[in-house]
Design a protein around this motif. Structure first.
Motif, mmCIF file in Angstrom:
data_model
loop_
_atom_site.group_PDB
_atom_site.id
_atom_site.type_symbol
_atom_site.label_atom_id
_atom_site.label_comp_id
_atom_site.label_asym_id
_atom_site.label_seq_id
_atom_site.Cartn_x
_atom_site.Cartn_y
_atom_site.Cartn_z
ATOM 1 N N GLY A 1 40.119 -20.816 -49.669
ATOM 2 C CA GLY A 1 39.941 -19.379 -49.608
ATOM 3 C C GLY A 1 38.653 -18.988 -48.915
ATOM 4 N N GLY B 1 47.826 -15.850 -45.324
ATOM 5 C CA GLY B 1 47.419 -14.524 -44.868
ATOM 6 C C GLY B 1 48.399 -13.839 -43.935
ATOM 7 N N THR C 1 44.479 -19.916 -46.754
ATOM 8 C CA THR C 1 44.624 -18.487 -46.466
ATOM 9 C C THR C 1 44.796 -18.237 -44.975
ATOM 10 O OG1 THR C 1 42.225 -18.270 -46.321
ATOM 11 C CG2 THR C 1 43.235 -17.783 -48.433
ATOM 12 N N LYS D 1 42.999 -11.150 -46.084
ATOM 13 C CA LYS D 1 43.744 -12.407 -46.095
ATOM 14 C C LYS D 1 43.753 -13.010 -47.499
ATOM 15 C CE LYS D 1 42.780 -13.582 -41.251
ATOM 16 N NZ LYS D 1 44.154 -13.418 -40.778
ATOM 17 N N LEU D 2 42.670 -12.812 -48.248
ATOM 18 C CA LEU D 2 42.610 -13.334 -49.607
ATOM 19 C C LEU D 2 43.546 -12.598 -50.547
ATOM 20 C CD1 LEU D 2 38.776 -13.915 -50.054
ATOM 21 C CD2 LEU D 2 40.548 -15.651 -49.812
#
Length: 335
Positions: free
Chosen positions: A36, A60, A120, A136-137
């Protein structure tokens, strides 16, 4: 259990995330490592000696499909597009078992050094100037929010560097957070930021000293972080060799083979003191109890914060209505 590794950039949190995930895998535990961090280096750390370790399709860019899957038949969510990163599960949501036989795990998990890995995705050129990496997280936050992991199962997440992890509610999704700190003033400054933010939400932070070279380093850490210092690692010739590519490639295609470095009961190449430190981390995690109510309460709190701050206006909906007051989190929800 869900474990986050955080710390200042360069503190060694990615290395420790990989070492701990490998340590768990070597014991035969069910473990998933998640990268991450904006700098996607966890695969390389898990598979030292491999020039280009295999990585799965990133989460993501696939966020719309992740939302569609996790929405399930939840009647409180009008469309997958109305889901945001904090949307909590409710009755009808698709709940996941760790490394289960579902579309998300099948598509987004591969092995690096014999350890199951999820990523991610990188911050690419199209994001520059127009997007935040924390978007994206969001896929990781949704994944953890809909995951029903059980005893003896581990999710190890290498988080973004510094205090950036507090830019989303993801920091509340863990049972335990290990903050990796070097014995320097800069190294412990991130600890103070984390400690103060986490205290507000009852998040447990414990410090792992890294790059300790002697008694003066250890004394400095003890003076700066006190009882929050759990254990420490010393300089590792094996880690340095791995980072320089001098460790033989691993048998990633046959992770359960007897000579695979992360196979159960395979010899651990680390120095005795560092192996002991990893054992301390494992014992600390195993002694931690899962509080499903706290995890869900934090999920709802941050969802309502995001709804009021920006998401209601962006979606044109009252996203507080996505919260199911009768949802019971945890294993009971699987029924």
């Amino acid at each position: 259990m869900r474990i986050a590794f955080v710390g200042k950039g360069g503190s060694g949190k990615t290395t420790l995330s990989a070492l701990f995930a490998r340590h768990l895998a070597r014991s035969g535990a069910l473990v998933l490592a998640i990268d991450g961090d904006i700098n996607q280096h966890l695969a390389q750390a898990l598979a030292p000696g491999e020039e280009r370790p295999r990585t799965p399709p990133p989460l993501g860019p696939d966020l719309p499909a992740v939302k569609a899957l996790l929405r399930g038949t939840n009647p409180r969510i009008s469309t997958p597009d109305s889901m945001i990163k904090t949307t909590p599960p409710g009755r009808g949501s698709r709940l996941l078992r760790l490394l289960g036989d579902d579309e998300l795990h099948t598509r987004h998990v591969s092995r690096a050094g014999g350890v199951p890995l999820m990523v991610t995705g990188e911050f690419d050129e199209s994001d520059l100037g127009v997007a935040c990496y924390h978007s994206k997280l969001g896929a990781v936050e949704l994944y953890l929010g809909h995951l029903v992991d059980g005893p003896g199962e581990y999710v190890v997440v290498d988080m973004t560097a510094g205090a950036d992890a507090f830019a989303s509610g993801l920091f509340t999704r863990f049972d335990l957070t290990f903050l990796v700190a070097e014995p320097t003033r800069k190294g412990v400054s991130v600890y103070r930021q984390y400690r103060d933010h986490a205290r507000e939400f009852g998040i447990r932070i414990t410090v792992v000293g890294n790059k300790v070279t002697g008694e003066d380093d250890l004394l400095f850490l003890k003076e700066q972080v006190g009882d929050d210092l759990l254990t420490h690692l010393v300089h590792s010739d094996w880690v340095r060799a791995a980072e320089q590519g001098r460790v033989p490639p691993q048998a990633t295609d046959t992770p359960d083979a007897p000579d695979a470095p992360n196979a159960p009961n395979a010899p651990d190449p680390l120095e005795p003191h560092n192996r002991h430190a990893l054992n301390v981390l494992r014992e600390t995690v195993d002694a931690q109890s899962r509080d499903w109510d706290r995890l869900h309460r934090h999920a709802v709190e941050f969802h309502l914060r995001n709804a009021r701050a920006w998401a209601d206006a962006r979606t044109g909906e009252d996203l507080a209505a996505q919260v199911d007051p009768d949802f019971v989190p945890g294993p009971a929800a699987l029924a």
